[in-house]
Motif scaffolding. Structure first.
Motif, PDB file in Angstrom:
ATOM      1  N   ARG A 166     -15.138  55.050  -1.929  1.00  0.00           N
ATOM      2  CA  ARG A 166     -15.355  53.635  -2.253  1.00  0.00           C
ATOM      3  C   ARG A 166     -15.031  52.730  -1.063  1.00  0.00           C
ATOM      4  O   ARG A 166     -15.658  51.674  -0.881  1.00  0.00           O
ATOM      5  N   ALA A 167     -14.090  53.149  -0.237  1.00  0.00           N
ATOM      6  CA  ALA A 167     -13.752  52.364   0.959  1.00  0.00           C
ATOM      7  C   ALA A 167     -14.932  52.282   1.914  1.00  0.00           C
ATOM      8  O   ALA A 167     -15.076  51.304   2.667  1.00  0.00           O
ATOM      9  N   ARG A 169     -17.909  51.614   1.349  1.00  0.00           N
ATOM     10  CA  ARG A 169     -18.782  50.471   1.044  1.00  0.00           C
ATOM     11  C   ARG A 169     -18.401  49.231   1.851  1.00  0.00           C
ATOM     12  O   ARG A 169     -19.223  48.349   2.072  1.00  0.00           O
ATOM     13  N   HIS A 170     -17.161  49.165   2.292  1.00  0.00           N
ATOM     14  CA  HIS A 170     -16.681  48.003   3.040  1.00  0.00           C
ATOM     15  C   HIS A 170     -16.823  48.182   4.555  1.00  0.00           C
ATOM     16  O   HIS A 170     -16.512  47.254   5.308  1.00  0.00           O
ATOM     17  N   LEU A 171     -17.293  49.355   4.987  1.00  0.00           N
ATOM     18  CA  LEU A 171     -17.367  49.640   6.430  1.00  0.00           C
ATOM     19  C   LEU A 171     -18.672  50.355   6.742  1.00  0.00           C
ATOM     20  O   LEU A 171     -18.692  51.544   7.079  1.00  0.00           O
ATOM     21  N   ARG A 266     -10.304  48.552  -0.727  1.00  0.00           N
ATOM     22  CA  ARG A 266     -10.427  47.485   0.265  1.00  0.00           C
ATOM     23  C   ARG A 266      -9.298  47.579   1.295  1.00  0.00           C
ATOM     24  O   ARG A 266      -9.536  47.451   2.500  1.00  0.00           O
ATOM     25  N   ALA A 269     -10.021  50.492   3.531  1.00  0.00           N
ATOM     26  CA  ALA A 269     -11.052  50.176   4.508  1.00  0.00           C
ATOM     27  C   ALA A 269     -10.494  49.340   5.651  1.00  0.00           C
ATOM     28  O   ALA A 269     -10.826  49.557   6.830  1.00  0.00           O
ATOM     29  N   SER A 270      -9.631  48.391   5.333  1.00  0.00           N
ATOM     30  CA  SER A 270      -9.028  47.546   6.366  1.00  0.00           C
ATOM     31  C   SER A 270      -8.198  48.382   7.338  1.00  0.00           C
ATOM     32  O   SER A 270      -8.259  48.178   8.553  1.00  0.00           O
ATOM     33  N   GLU A 273     -10.478  50.421   9.612  1.00  0.00           N
ATOM     34  CA  GLU A 273     -11.071  49.605  10.670  1.00  0.00           C
ATOM     35  C   GLU A 273     -10.117  49.450  11.849  1.00  0.00           C
ATOM     36  O   GLU A 273     -10.535  49.486  13.010  1.00  0.00           O
TER      37      GLU A 273
END
Length: 322
Positions: A166-167, A169-171, A266, A269-270, A273
């Motif tokens: 799911r992470a 999707r943010h990257l 989320r 994902a942060s 990054e």
């Protein structure tokens, strides 16, 4: 551990098979092995260790059981652990109760033995050990994220595999690789995965494969973790670890990685990054932590010392992991 034991002792392996066709033979081999051996050594306090441990006690032979994870866990909220009420709990209590020395793989696991209710004086901490290779760390721009673990139904939440995919999707600019054997549960993950997630299936020597050596982040956002060998192996390759503050993961990672809440794509994902753009120096610190804190040489030394001690009837006092 077999290689370590064979460096000094004659070792006979017992692959205990509990299916009806082989159970009687496995029990007979357990009795024969206990009569022959000076020490019965078992990984995990599960059913496979029950008969060898009982027969060792009856023949007055020393026993060592390594405790690590499911055998000492009691996590009914995720349906995990032998210490949940039932026959497995009873068997585990018998095994650990009869065992002379219990080797916990982490401080966390030593604490989890409170679920079993054994005498703390026979618990020692002997962490996993790792041997560093001489492959240099690749440049700092390593724009992929990996998670290593078998994809099966009980692992989706236990190992945080759903959070990992799911992470992604943010990257969209980061490629995600889920490395490990697959069962039908992979279809459930594929259904929620964006296009930048790849399922590799089985890979030999996964902790040292080319995907790990070039990855920027190793993600292990588990609900429960007795140690975290995949994380340690990835750190040796210069991966920045991204983990939860659960189980023994903080013992492994220390201050060399990023911590995120369990089940938070989320935040995961942060952290990814940041990790994929980490400088080489940060990657070297992650690698050096495993070299310094969890060298294979220390496990080699302590495992052999443990065998010698239980044969002599000595008491060990390794209540810390250093």
């Amino acid at each position: 551990d077999i290689d370590i034991l064979e460096s000094r002792h004659e070792v006979r392996e017992l692959w205990f098979k509990r299916d009806p066709q082989h159970l009687a033979s496995s029990i007979a081999q357990s009795l024969h092995g206990a009569r022959w051996a000076d020490v019965v050594f078992a990984w995990f306090g599960g059913f496979h260790a029950l008969f060898p441990t009982v027969f060792a006690k009856l023949t007055k032979k020393a026993t060592i059981v390594v405790a690590s994870g499911y055998d000492v866990a009691n996590k009914p909220e995720i349906a995990y652990g032998n210490m949940r009420p039932g026959i497995r709990r009873w068997m585990g209590k018998v095994i650990f109760g009869l065992t002379d020395t219990i080797m916990a793989v982490s401080k966390f696991t030593a604490g989890e033995l409170g679920n079993v209710g054994v005498d703390s004086s026979k618990i020692i901490i002997v962490p996993h050990g790792f041997e560093a290779n001489q492959i240099p760390i690749y440049p700092s721009q390593r724009t992929t994220a990996i998670s290593i673990g078998t994809v099966r139904k009980d692992n989706l939440k236990l190992k945080g595999l759903e959070t990992f995919v799911r992470a992604a999707r943010h990257l969209a600019h980061v490629q995600f690789y889920l490395i490990g054997d697959l069962d039908n549960s992979a279809d459930q993950l594929r259904a929620i995965s964006p296009g930048n997630v790849e399922f590799t299936g089985h890979m030999a020597d996964a902790g040292n494969c080319h995907l790990v050596r070039r990855a920027g982040a190793c993600v292990q956002v588990s609900y429960y973790e007795s140690f975290g060998c995949a994380v340690a192996e990835a750190m040796l390759q210069g991966c920045i670890p991204i983990v939860t503050r659960r189980g023994a993961l903080p013992e492994v990672v220390g201050d060399t990685g990023y911590y995120v809440p369990y089940g938070d794509p989320r935040a995961t994902a942060s952290a990814i990054e940041e990790a994929v753009s980490a400088p080489v120096k940060q990657r070297e610190l992650a690698r050096q932590r495993i070299i310094d804190v969890f060298p294979l040489s220390r496990r080699h030394e302590r495992l052999l010392a443990t065998v010698d001690a239980v044969v002599r009837g000595d008491t060990l006092d390794w209540t810390r992991a250093e």
